[in-house]
Motif scaffolding. Structure first.
Motif, mmCIF file in Angstrom:
data_model
loop_
_atom_site.group_PDB
_atom_site.id
_atom_site.type_symbol
_atom_site.label_atom_id
_atom_site.label_comp_id
_atom_site.label_asym_id
_atom_site.label_seq_id
_atom_site.Cartn_x
_atom_site.Cartn_y
_atom_site.Cartn_z
ATOM 1 N N UNK A 333 12.582 1.573 -1.625
ATOM 2 C CA UNK A 333 11.492 1.657 -1.618
ATOM 3 C C UNK A 333 10.993 0.869 -0.294
ATOM 4 N N UNK A 334 9.967 1.245 0.818
ATOM 5 C CA UNK A 334 9.496 0.528 1.774
ATOM 6 C C UNK A 334 8.077 0.334 1.716
ATOM 7 N N UNK A 335 7.585 -0.847 2.084
ATOM 8 C CA UNK A 335 6.023 -1.060 2.279
ATOM 9 C C UNK A 335 5.937 -2.262 3.043
ATOM 10 N N UNK A 336 4.513 -2.557 3.426
ATOM 11 C CA UNK A 336 4.250 -3.719 4.283
ATOM 12 C C UNK A 336 3.272 -4.622 3.427
ATOM 13 N N UNK A 337 3.456 -5.868 3.552
ATOM 14 C CA UNK A 337 2.674 -6.758 2.624
ATOM 15 C C UNK A 337 1.107 -6.780 3.076
ATOM 16 N N UNK A 338 0.900 -6.293 4.329
ATOM 17 C CA UNK A 338 -0.648 -6.359 4.692
ATOM 18 C C UNK A 338 -1.168 -4.959 4.474
ATOM 19 N N UNK A 339 -0.623 -4.124 3.711
ATOM 20 C CA UNK A 339 -1.104 -2.925 3.312
ATOM 21 C C UNK A 339 -2.299 -3.032 2.340
ATOM 22 N N UNK A 340 -3.693 -2.667 2.907
ATOM 23 C CA UNK A 340 -4.991 -2.754 2.150
ATOM 24 C C UNK A 340 -5.182 -1.308 1.792
ATOM 25 N N UNK A 341 -4.353 -0.360 1.772
ATOM 26 C CA UNK A 341 -4.754 0.824 1.041
ATOM 27 C C UNK A 341 -3.987 1.198 -0.272
ATOM 28 N N UNK A 342 -2.753 0.783 -0.246
ATOM 29 C CA UNK A 342 -2.027 0.905 -1.652
ATOM 30 C C UNK A 342 -1.354 -0.289 -1.773
ATOM 31 N N UNK A 343 -1.946 -1.323 -2.654
ATOM 32 C CA UNK A 343 -1.214 -2.635 -2.933
ATOM 33 C C UNK A 343 0.077 -2.455 -3.200
ATOM 34 N N UNK A 344 1.061 -3.286 -2.352
ATOM 35 C CA UNK A 344 2.308 -3.118 -2.532
ATOM 36 C C UNK A 344 2.876 -4.005 -3.841
ATOM 37 N N UNK A 345 2.190 -5.033 -4.251
ATOM 38 C CA UNK A 345 2.707 -5.705 -5.270
ATOM 39 C C UNK A 345 2.601 -4.828 -6.419
ATOM 40 N N UNK A 346 1.539 -4.196 -6.827
ATOM 41 C CA UNK A 346 1.297 -3.447 -7.755
ATOM 42 C C UNK A 346 2.077 -1.990 -7.875
ATOM 43 N N UNK A 347 2.489 -1.640 -6.737
ATOM 44 C CA UNK A 347 3.007 -0.355 -6.727
ATOM 45 C C UNK A 347 4.642 -0.234 -6.312
ATOM 46 N N UNK A 348 4.750 -0.726 -5.039
ATOM 47 C CA UNK A 348 6.160 -0.951 -4.372
ATOM 48 C C UNK A 348 7.038 -1.857 -5.325
ATOM 49 N N UNK A 349 6.663 -3.084 -5.318
ATOM 50 C CA UNK A 349 7.335 -4.488 -5.922
ATOM 51 C C UNK A 349 7.551 -3.779 -7.345
ATOM 52 N N UNK A 350 6.291 -3.533 -8.136
ATOM 53 C CA UNK A 350 6.433 -2.975 -9.532
ATOM 54 C C UNK A 350 7.479 -1.987 -9.644
ATOM 55 N N UNK A 351 7.476 -0.871 -8.739
ATOM 56 C CA UNK A 351 8.688 0.256 -8.984
ATOM 57 C C UNK A 351 9.990 -0.434 -8.974
#
Length: 403
Positions: A333-351
């Motif tokens: 999984x890949x994301x950026x912490x400053x993503x203000x469209x899809x919350x990385x904590x509730x989505x990427x980190x959770x997955x």
């Protein structure tokens, strides 16, 4: 004395020579041109114009300057706007010519000023009311400011310029297809030896807008480098040659993932049947809406995919914890912490916390060549094979996985 077009000069004792100065050729000299585009990390831009000047005879390159021609560009929406709706990236402006040269065929190439985030030159516009990227209607106007010097014959002025097609070699390498269920897709086909298959699932802005009968099978490759990256020379070397398929949704993957999953799988089966695909090496990756859909595919079709790369994907409210915990496909999984469209904590980190053995790369922001993009655009890193863990980059990791 002033020199006329035909002047008699003294040429020795009592002799006379006639010097004929060349006349400008112009009548009926029409030239076509193409718009030459490149898909940058932030989307496709027209970066040059190629004038089909081969038949004019050898042009003297010494006479070409950045002021020989002027270029004006106008880009407008292909669809009527709804009340209150806007389309981002329309423009009506002059495009500065940064270089003028001859290519190996004798055509004149006008290189145009372009850069990430620069207004003017983009080929796509974003309809705010529909949440869709659409291919803009482009009208380029060329003005010749000085005659062209030729190595043989007189100078020439072009009487008419005719705009031709948009040329992007990376995009054009993907062929058009439509599945039996009506879903469109683009395919980069490797050679006929047994090769892996990479499925790229686009973000929400690259789907169709069927209420407008707009289903172009274009924006998936022009909006970002997601699918294109895997088809580059570097990507093909890492995967040992790979087919790359990019389906286009008829709406949003998120709108009805369970409905779209079998239609994507139909495309995968069709490509596997028509090409010599290594069935043990079928990979799925996607961004945003497509990040969710890549997880949906590994949840539903657990025996198909050797690896999954969900980028800034949506998980909350569309995949249950039990479904995520049941995923057995190797996942990065890949994301950026400053993503203000899809919350990385509730989505990427959770997955990542729920998918057994999954990997994760979290960036602080999305920066490429000194230009900072919106935090949601972390697919840029995947398209450039940037994520790495313990020295292994994400494409190499994918290529190592076998089902």
């Amino acid at each position: 004395m002033p020199i006329s077009r035909r002047t008699v000069l003294a040429a020795g004792a009592g002799a006379a020579a006639t010097l004929a100065l060349p006349r400008e050729a112009s009548a009926g000299t029409a030239v076509g041109f193409t718009l030459d585009a490149v898909t940058l990390d932030g989307g496709e831009q027209v970066v040059a114009i190629t004038l089909d000047t081969r038949r004019l005879g050898p042009i003297d390159p010494a006479g070409l300057t950045t002021s020989t021609f002027s270029v004006h560009a106008k880009a407008t929406s292909p669809l009527p706007l709804a009340p209150g709706e806007q389309i981002l990236s329309e423009y009506d402006l002059d495009r500065p010519v940064t270089a003028a040269r001859l290519d190996h065929r004798g055509n004149i190439v006008l290189e145009l000023s372009h850069a990430e985030g620069q207004v003017g030159g983009g080929t796509l516009g974003y309809l705010t009311g529909r949440g869709r990227n659409v291919r803009l209607d482009l009208v380029y106007t060329i003005t010749q400011n000085a005659p062209l010097a030729r190595r043989h014959g007189g100078p020439v002025r072009i009487s008419r310029f005719t705009q031709g097609r948009l040329v992007n070699p990376e995009v054009d390498a993907f062929s058009y297809h439509t599945s039996g269920s009506g879903m469109k897709y683009r395919l980069f086909a490797a050679d006929r030896r047994k090769r892996p298959l990479i499925v790229w699932l686009h973000g929400g802005g690259e789907g169709a807008s069927l209420p407008d009968d707009y289903y172009d099978n274009e924006t998936t490759l022009r909006a970002n480098r997601g699918a294109l990256g895997f088809a580059t020379g570097a990507g093909q070397r890492i995967f040992g040659g790979a087919h790359v398929v990019a389906p286009q949704s008829t709406s949003y993957w998120l709108a009805d993932g369970p409905h779209f999953a079998p239609r994507i799988q139909e495309i995968v089966r069709d490509v596997v049947r028509r090409h010599d695909v290594d069935r043990r090496r079928v990979y799925v990756a996607g961004c945003s809406n497509g990040g969710y859909m890549s997880l949906e595919m590994t949840n539903v079709y657990r025996d198909t995919y050797a690896a999954s790369v969900p980028v800034c994907g949506v998980v909350t409210s569309v995949l249950t914890d039990a479904e995520l915990a049941a995923v057995r496909t190797p996942t990065w999984l890949v994301a950026s912490r400053d993503d203000d469209t899809v919350d990385p904590g509730a989505n990427t980190v959770h997955a990542h916390d729920l998918i057994p053995g999954s990997r994760m790369t979290l960036y602080d922001n999305v920066v490429r060549n000194g230009y900072q993009f919106p935090g949601h655009w972390s697919w840029i890193y995947v398209a450039r094979n940037d994520p790495s863990i313990n020295g292994t980059h994400i494409w190499q990791w994918m290529a190592q996985q076998r089902r």
